[in-house]
Design an enzyme around this catalytic site. Structure first.
Site, short mmCIF file in Angstrom:
data_model
loop_
_atom_site.label_atom_id
_atom_site.label_comp_id
_atom_site.label_asym_id
_atom_site.label_seq_id
_atom_site.Cartn_x
_atom_site.Cartn_y
_atom_site.Cartn_z
CE LYS A 38 -2.91 0.34 3.53
NZ LYS A 38 -4.19 0.24 4.26
CB SER A 45 2.60 -5.05 11.88
OG SER A 45 1.43 -4.32 11.97
CB ALA A 49 7.98 -7.39 15.12
CD GLU A 116 8.00 -11.50 23.79
OE1 GLU A 116 7.13 -12.15 23.18
OE2 GLU A 116 8.65 -10.59 23.28
CG HIS A 240 1.51 -4.95 23.91
ND1 HIS A 240 2.16 -4.55 25.05
CD2 HIS A 240 2.32 -5.84 23.30
CE1 HIS A 240 3.33 -5.18 25.12
NE2 HIS A 240 3.44 -5.98 24.07
NE ARG A 291 1.33 -9.50 24.20
CZ ARG A 291 1.88 -9.52 23.03
NH1 ARG A 291 1.13 -9.48 21.96
NH2 ARG A 291 3.17 -9.59 22.91
CG HIS A 352 0.11 -5.50 20.12
ND1 HIS A 352 1.12 -4.67 19.68
CD2 HIS A 352 0.65 -6.75 20.17
CE1 HIS A 352 2.22 -5.38 19.48
NE2 HIS A 352 1.97 -6.64 19.75
NE ARG A 387 -0.18 -11.80 18.31
CZ ARG A 387 0.98 -11.24 18.59
NH1 ARG A 387 2.08 -11.98 18.66
NH2 ARG A 387 1.07 -9.95 18.81
CB SER A 392 2.03 -12.53 15.52
OG SER A 392 1.82 -11.84 14.34
P1 FAD Z 1 2.23 -6.68 7.80
O1 FAD Z 1 3.65 -6.85 8.16
O2 FAD Z 1 1.44 -5.71 8.59
O3 FAD Z 1 2.21 -6.26 6.28
C1 FAD Z 1 1.00 -5.90 5.66
C2 FAD Z 1 1.32 -5.58 4.20
O4 FAD Z 1 0.11 -5.47 3.48
C3 FAD Z 1 2.06 -4.27 4.02
O5 FAD Z 1 3.03 -4.42 3.01
C4 FAD Z 1 0.97 -3.32 3.52
O6 FAD Z 1 1.45 -2.28 2.69
C5 FAD Z 1 0.12 -4.29 2.71
N1 FAD Z 1 -1.26 -3.86 2.51
C6 FAD Z 1 -2.21 -3.64 3.45
N2 FAD Z 1 -3.36 -3.26 2.85
C7 FAD Z 1 -3.11 -3.23 1.52
C8 FAD Z 1 -3.87 -2.90 0.38
N3 FAD Z 1 -5.16 -2.48 0.46
N4 FAD Z 1 -3.28 -2.96 -0.84
C9 FAD Z 1 -1.98 -3.34 -0.98
N5 FAD Z 1 -1.22 -3.68 0.08
C10 FAD Z 1 -1.78 -3.62 1.30
N6 FAD Z 1 4.65 -10.29 16.54
C11 FAD Z 1 5.57 -11.18 16.94
O7 FAD Z 1 5.44 -12.38 16.68
N7 FAD Z 1 6.66 -10.77 17.66
C12 FAD Z 1 6.86 -9.46 17.98
O8 FAD Z 1 7.86 -9.12 18.61
C13 FAD Z 1 5.90 -8.52 17.59
N8 FAD Z 1 6.03 -7.21 17.92
C14 FAD Z 1 5.15 -6.31 17.43
C15 FAD Z 1 5.34 -4.95 17.70
C16 FAD Z 1 4.48 -4.01 17.17
C17 FAD Z 1 4.69 -2.56 17.45
C18 FAD Z 1 3.38 -4.43 16.37
C19 FAD Z 1 2.43 -3.43 15.80
C20 FAD Z 1 3.17 -5.78 16.14
C21 FAD Z 1 4.05 -6.72 16.65
N9 FAD Z 1 3.88 -8.07 16.40
C22 FAD Z 1 4.80 -8.98 16.84
C23 FAD Z 1 2.84 -8.54 15.49
C24 FAD Z 1 3.46 -8.78 14.10
O9 FAD Z 1 4.43 -7.79 13.84
C25 FAD Z 1 2.42 -8.75 13.00
O10 FAD Z 1 1.32 -9.53 13.33
C26 FAD Z 1 3.02 -9.30 11.71
O11 FAD Z 1 4.20 -8.62 11.40
C27 FAD Z 1 2.03 -9.17 10.58
O12 FAD Z 1 2.70 -9.49 9.37
P2 FAD Z 1 1.87 -9.56 8.04
O13 FAD Z 1 2.82 -9.98 6.99
O14 FAD Z 1 0.63 -10.34 8.24
O15 FAD Z 1 1.41 -8.04 7.79
C1 SIN Z 2 6.35 -7.32 22.16
O1 SIN Z 2 7.53 -7.20 21.86
O2 SIN Z 2 5.88 -7.13 23.28
C2 SIN Z 2 5.41 -7.71 21.09
C3 SIN Z 2 5.48 -9.17 20.93
C4 SIN Z 2 4.28 -9.63 20.20
O3 SIN Z 2 3.38 -8.86 19.88
O4 SIN Z 2 4.22 -10.83 19.96
#
Ligand code: FAD
Ligand code: SIN
Length: 534
Positions: A38, A45, A49, A116, A240, A291, A352, A387, A392
């Site tokens: 996008k 996200s 992470a 964690e 979170h 959590r 979160h 979760r 994730s």
């Molecule tokens: P994302 O990485 O969110 O990617 C989504 C993609 O879809 C992006 O490229 C975006 O541009 C695209 N997209 C969205 N809508 C559209 C559209 N309409 N058209 C085209 N493209 C689109 N999880 C863990 O397991 N460990 C962690 O330590 C952890 N820490 C976290 C910390 C934070 C601050 C956050 C917010 C989350 C964390 N999580 C963690 C959760 C984890 O990061 C996410 O669940 C995971 O990265 C999601 O990956 P994804 O590939 O599904 O989506």
């Molecule tokens: C965190 O680092 O606390 C996020 C980990 C997660 O969302 O799994």
């Protein structure tokens, strides 16, 4: 392998985070893949992470322990076969990431494992406190270097292309790709492929306070729902416990690993019990309870005492230990005038993670032929009602790979796409009411926070439903009359997701995991998914 699809690509992957890039890399040895994002390629996200990725890698740990911890955190709503499927594939997923060059923390050849909430053992591999950035960078580097992968940023997918968009209308549910707004040209492009993988991340931005990036507007979930796929457990929105409380910086996460390494939650000065820990009163696992329990306890203390925030304190640990384990957070906080080695951090819970989503099976297949989904936009059965931390990213790698494997295994059954109708460009009027779109965004996020948050009631949910209906008329009117913009596309999807969340929450007549309602405080004996059928 056969190729030559209408769009020139064999498989369309929507999303360039952990799930999308894993799928693309697994497919690219065999076919041509187009990945759309996008905004910037690293704006999901995944890059944000912090804590790490859960995997059984320690000799004293077992798959059974990790499975049990995941099921306990998920309050029994998890599908056990999915939990086993993912957890047993975790060590291989970590090995692949190491192969791509992810520099996980290690000493003398042994990976450092942090801990964690909800985990009975140390099992989180990490790159300091910025694991996601290291993972996303390594995946993007590999994808960029692959001749069979094309990455296009600045493409906002609007809707999936199905049988009703075929030039010779078939009306079937078969998915052939997606229409996407090119933000550079303002034109809508039709991207077609034999198979499509949704990897669009979560819907966190439906809430006023969220740790998720700006683009987490549930686009994939809304698109799949509109195309006819079932979604599941959308009421299970994870909050979170520890997001930084700061008037300028609204969504900075303080990783759960801070509690894992000894951080304590305390009442701030000036209130009864000041400086004392409160988590032991709520759960014997105290700060390391899952959590949902910690977030609800903080919410309870904030409301009971009229606090703005609670304190997260790790200043009893040696300063060098804190700086070494949390360099990114330490620097960020120092820039805001907080020295976490010497003073507590003000924190509040914030949305979160989206536990619910598009219903998939173990091969990442959705209900719709030709459509797969992986990562946070899905409900795979792994997370259940809550979760477990760091499960994730793991889910993204395992299901990204599973989607690719199934597509390749069934390749001969995937026809080339037929001719597709171009996007209807008759809506050429630009809206002169951009401000209304922004206001509607704000309104949805505010009432979702107030009425559909950590503690729910039927009355509040009904109020939210009423507002969604009113806003729905306005948004549909806009969508029907004006040229689409990314803001309008996202607003439409946010509203769709809000409706799915509220509808699901009203259907669950119990409290379980992340769904807590004062009207049904008990947990029913049998755990049942909330599956919505379009
Ligand atoms: P994302 O990485 O969110 O990617 C989504 C993609 O879809 C992006 O490229 C975006 O541009 C695209 N997209 C969205 N809508 C559209 C559209 N309409 N058209 C085209 N493209 C689109 N999880 C863990 O397991 N460990 C962690 O330590 C952890 N820490 C976290 C910390 C934070 C601050 C956050 C917010 C989350 C964390 N999580 C963690 C959760 C984890 O990061 C996410 O669940 C995971 O990265 C999601 O990956 P994804 O590939 O599904 O989506
Ligand atoms: C965190 O680092 O606390 C996020 C980990 C997660 O969302 O799994």
């Amino acid at each position: 392998m056969a190729s030559g699809s209408h769009g020139g690509f064999d498989v369309l992957v929507i999303g360039s985070g952990g799930a999308g890039l894993t799928a693309a890399l697994s497919l690219a040895e065999h076919c041509r893949v187009l990945v759309l994002a996008k905004g910037a390629l690293d704006s999901g996200s995944t890059a944000w992470a912090q804590g790490g990725i859960a995997a059984v890698l320690d000799a004293g740990d077992t798959f059974e322990n990790h499975i049990e911890d995941t099921m306990v955190a998920g309050a029994g709503l998890n599908r056990r076969e999915t939990v086993e499927f993912v957890i047993e594939r975790a060590p291989l997923a970590i090995e692949r990431l190491i192969g791509l060059g992810v520099p996980f923390n290690s000493a003398e050849g042994t990976l450092h494992l942090t801990r964690e909430g909800g985990h009975s053992h140390r099992r989180i591999v990490h790159v300091d406190d910025a694991t996601g950035w290291a993972v996303e960078s390594a995946l993007l580097k590999a994808a960029n270097a692959h001749p069979n992968i094309t990455l296009l940023a600045g493409r906002t997918c609007i809707d999936l292309i199905t049988g009703k968009h075929e030039l010779r209308y078939s009306g079937s549910g078969r998915v052939w790709g997606a229409y996407a707004l090119n933000s550079a040209t303002g034109r809508v492009e039709a991207h077609t492929a034999r198979a499509t993988i949704l990897a669009t991340g979560g819907a966190g931005r439906v809430y006023q306070f969220s740790t998720a990036p700006r683009g987490a507007t549930g686009d994939g979930i809304a698109m799949a729902w509109r195309a006819g796929a079932r979604v599941s457990n959308m009421e299970m929105m994870q909050f979170h416990p520890t997001c930084l409380y700061n008037l300028d910086v609204k969504n900075f996460l303080i990783t759960e690993a801070v509690r894992g390494e000894g951080g304590q939650l305390k009442i701030p000065p000036g209130f009864p019990g000041a400086g004392r820990r409160f988590m032991p009163r709520f759960d014997e696992r105290a700060e390391l309870a899952p959590r949902d329990i910690v977030a609800r306890a903080i919410d309870h203390e904030i409301k009971r005492l009229g606090l703005d925030y609670v304190h997260l304190d790790i200043s009893h640990k040696p300063p060098e230990f804190v700086r070494e384990h949390f360099p990114t957070i330490y620097e960020k906080l120092l820039g805001l005038g907080i020295d976490m080695t010497a003073e507590p951090i003000p924190v509040v819970p914030a949305q979160h993670y989206t536990c619910g989503g598009v219903l998939i099976d173990l091969a990442a297949r959705t209900d719709l032929p030709g459509l797969y989904a992986a990562g946070e936009c899905t409900e795979s059965g792994l997370h259940g009602a809550n979760r477990l931390a760091s499960n994730s990213l793991l889910e993204c790698f395992v299901f990204g790979e599973a989607a690719a494997a199934d597509i390749l295994a069934r390749w001969d059954s995937f026809d080339a796409p037929p001719e597709i109708r171009a996007w209807d460009e008759s809506r050429v009027t630009d809206s002169d009411e951009e401000v209304v779109i922004k206001q509607n965004w704000t309104e949805i996020r505010r009432f979702m926070w107030n009425y559909v948050g950590i503690v729910r009631t039927t009355k509040r949910l009904e109020r939210a439903r009423h507002r969604i209906r009113m806003l729905g008329e306005e948004v549909n009117d806009y969508y029907g009359h004006f040229r689409v913009t990314t803001d309008l596309i996202e607003l439409r999807n946010l509203l769709q997701c809000a409706e799915l969340i509220v509808h699901s929450a009203l259907k669950r007549h119990e409290s379980r995991g992340l769904h807590y309602t004062r009207d049904y405080p008990e947990t029913l004996p049998q755990a049942v998914d909330t599956v919505l059928v379009p």
